[in-house]
Design a protein around this motif. Sequence first.
Motif, PDB file in Angstrom:
ATOM      1  N   ALA A 123      -1.619  10.062 -11.704  1.00  0.00           N
ATOM      2  CA  ALA A 123      -0.509   9.570 -10.607  1.00  0.00           C
ATOM      3  C   ALA A 123      -0.310   7.814 -10.996  1.00  0.00           C
ATOM      4  O   ALA A 123      -1.332   7.267 -11.331  1.00  0.00           O
ATOM      5  CB  ALA A 123      -1.302   9.492  -9.430  1.00  0.00           C
ATOM      6  N   ASN A 124       0.923   7.497 -10.820  1.00  0.00           N
ATOM      7  CA  ASN A 124       1.253   6.130 -11.210  1.00  0.00           C
ATOM      8  C   ASN A 124       1.195   5.483  -9.814  1.00  0.00           C
ATOM      9  O   ASN A 124       2.218   5.295  -9.268  1.00  0.00           O
ATOM     10  CB  ASN A 124       2.852   6.155 -11.603  1.00  0.00           C
ATOM     11  N   MET A 125      -0.004   4.738  -9.572  1.00  0.00           N
ATOM     12  CA  MET A 125      -0.233   4.376  -8.462  1.00  0.00           C
ATOM     13  C   MET A 125       0.096   2.598  -8.484  1.00  0.00           C
ATOM     14  O   MET A 125      -0.126   2.109  -9.397  1.00  0.00           O
ATOM     15  CB  MET A 125      -1.749   4.303  -8.275  1.00  0.00           C
ATOM     16  N   VAL A 126       0.591   2.186  -7.101  1.00  0.00           N
ATOM     17  CA  VAL A 126       1.125   0.792  -7.089  1.00  0.00           C
ATOM     18  C   VAL A 126      -0.241   0.179  -6.628  1.00  0.00           C
ATOM     19  O   VAL A 126      -0.566   0.215  -5.527  1.00  0.00           O
ATOM     20  CB  VAL A 126       2.351   0.619  -6.223  1.00  0.00           C
ATOM     21  N   ILE A 127      -0.522  -0.908  -7.511  1.00  0.00           N
ATOM     22  CA  ILE A 127      -1.766  -1.602  -7.245  1.00  0.00           C
ATOM     23  C   ILE A 127      -1.524  -3.127  -7.276  1.00  0.00           C
ATOM     24  O   ILE A 127      -1.134  -3.693  -8.333  1.00  0.00           O
ATOM     25  CB  ILE A 127      -2.972  -1.160  -7.774  1.00  0.00           C
TER      26      ILE A 127
END
Length: 624
Positions: A123-127
């Motif tokens: 998953a391309n997670m925004v951190i």
Amino acid sequence: MNKKQKKVLYRILLSLGFMIGIIIVTSYVSLNLYVEVILYLIPYVIIGYDILKKAIKGILKRQVFDENFLMAVATVGAMCLGEFREGVAVMLFYQIGELFQSVAVGKSRRNIAALMDIRPDYANMVIDGEIQKVDPDDVEIGSEIIVNPGEKVPIDGIIVEGNTTFNTSALTGESVPRDAHCGDEVISGFINMTGEIKVKTTKEFGESTVSKILDLVENSSMKKSRSENFITKFARYYTPAVCYSALALAIIPPIVLMLMGQDASWGDWIIRALTFLVISCPCALVISIPLSFFGGIGCASTKGILVKGSNYLEALASAKYIVFDKTGTLTKGVFEVTHIDPVGNYDSQQLLYYAAHVEMASSHPISLSLQKAYGQTLNRDVVHNIEEIAGHGIRGTVQGHEVYAGNEKLMHKIGIEINGHHPEGTVVYMAIDHQYAGCIVISDVVKATSQVAIKSLKDQGIKETIMLTGDSNQVAQKVAKEIGIDRVYSELLPADKVEKVEDILQNKGEKEKVAFVGDGINDAPVLSRVDIGIAMGALGSDAAIEAADIVLMDDDPAKISLAMKISLKTLRIVKENIVFALAVKFICLFLGAIGIANMWLAIFADVGVMVIAVINATRALKIR
């Protein structure tokens, strides 16, 4: 072949080589009996040690009477009678038959766990403002993820930024791509087709739609019905019967003769008993039956029908209920212009011209279908000021004319009144220079062979054909009426499909089988639950193909009827072999018991019947 099958093949070849060598040597040189015994024991142990081991384990576990025990007793009996070649040959033929069966079943069937390949890898997670690829299991509820065009949505959530179009057919069975905008809910397993979106997750991965589907598949596969191997059933009764009969033949007559004051002739009666055991060896059955199924499976494969095991080919002959998915199974799963309704001064070609040109900048499947239907080179120079109206459609200027193309909401938005009633499908309404110009209907087209397939199945004795689909009831009823489906359930989620199948399974006859034909990921749980799962292989999802028992490689539903024909003829050949083998066996057993049959007759009852049965079994390869 897998490693285990190759190992058996090497043992067969090695044992056969030893046996041929011994026969050649003994034809020229007279050997001592003990030397000959030792020589024949080498190929016998090579080919039969696993059967002997299983037979011993069965005895220790008090599960004595199975085909392994019968093979062990029959071959050891042959060796004790001095028929060394017979003992080795019987075990050799048995192992060849087992190898055929193993290859037929294992060639295309894999463990249901392979379905885990459909789960998203990341998953391309925004951190902290940066995008990082993480394991979907590590994404918590409320996290923000980015889904790029071409990627699957990994976790259920809500779009918080961006607009796009999703391909949902593999998950919901819906034939029309779904437009999605900021605030819309998205489901894991959807494929993003056009634009980048940001999604705020509402579930953990373990509770997401894809995970639930995988759980359904795994749980359903545990309830999957299986046809028991005929030989095991037969040996359960046949083996103890012949073993006890042989023991009685060796003991009771001599005792009776002794009580009558006559010569007991123990040696003669023991020889009769051992001959009885050799005759009883079911080589014709253990080889010809799997070979018949293997022939049927091979015949089916040459016609583009892959059957993952003989038990499924057998079960297909008893199918009385065929359940179909719609999209990609009975229909093509692609969009085509099926109806054009021009209004006023415009004809069909002109309406297509304006629609294709105003949609030329879009990669939406509906836009592509309009361009394909127009069928001519598009002139970009005549198109200006193209603007997408989110959730409504597209506007632009084509050859100086203001053109609107979109849904009913677009027409209401610009104050255009729609005239007429249109066929089911996705309708693109057209307005040119603020005047209603007509509409173009785009829909999923029924496969050319679907109607023939349903008719053929009914002619073969299928009691009822049923369709389960995620599509709207209106579209589902139209397709069902067109091709002759008996019963329809529409607007279903994957879990709903399993529930409907459970109802069908509970209400069917005890010996009747239920088959399901599908192609999407959402079909995998149902394919695993029914008696026979049939998947469309050319365009179908990997999940459906892995879960299915039979795969149609060219996606032609008419092949289901052909598969049933192959199944019925294969079973007829199997029954012929069973009747022939048992009839000869029982006649020879009777002759052996009264002392008429000698070892040559025993060999014929074993090897001769086996050869005849195998020749008959090869007819399964030529079914048309």
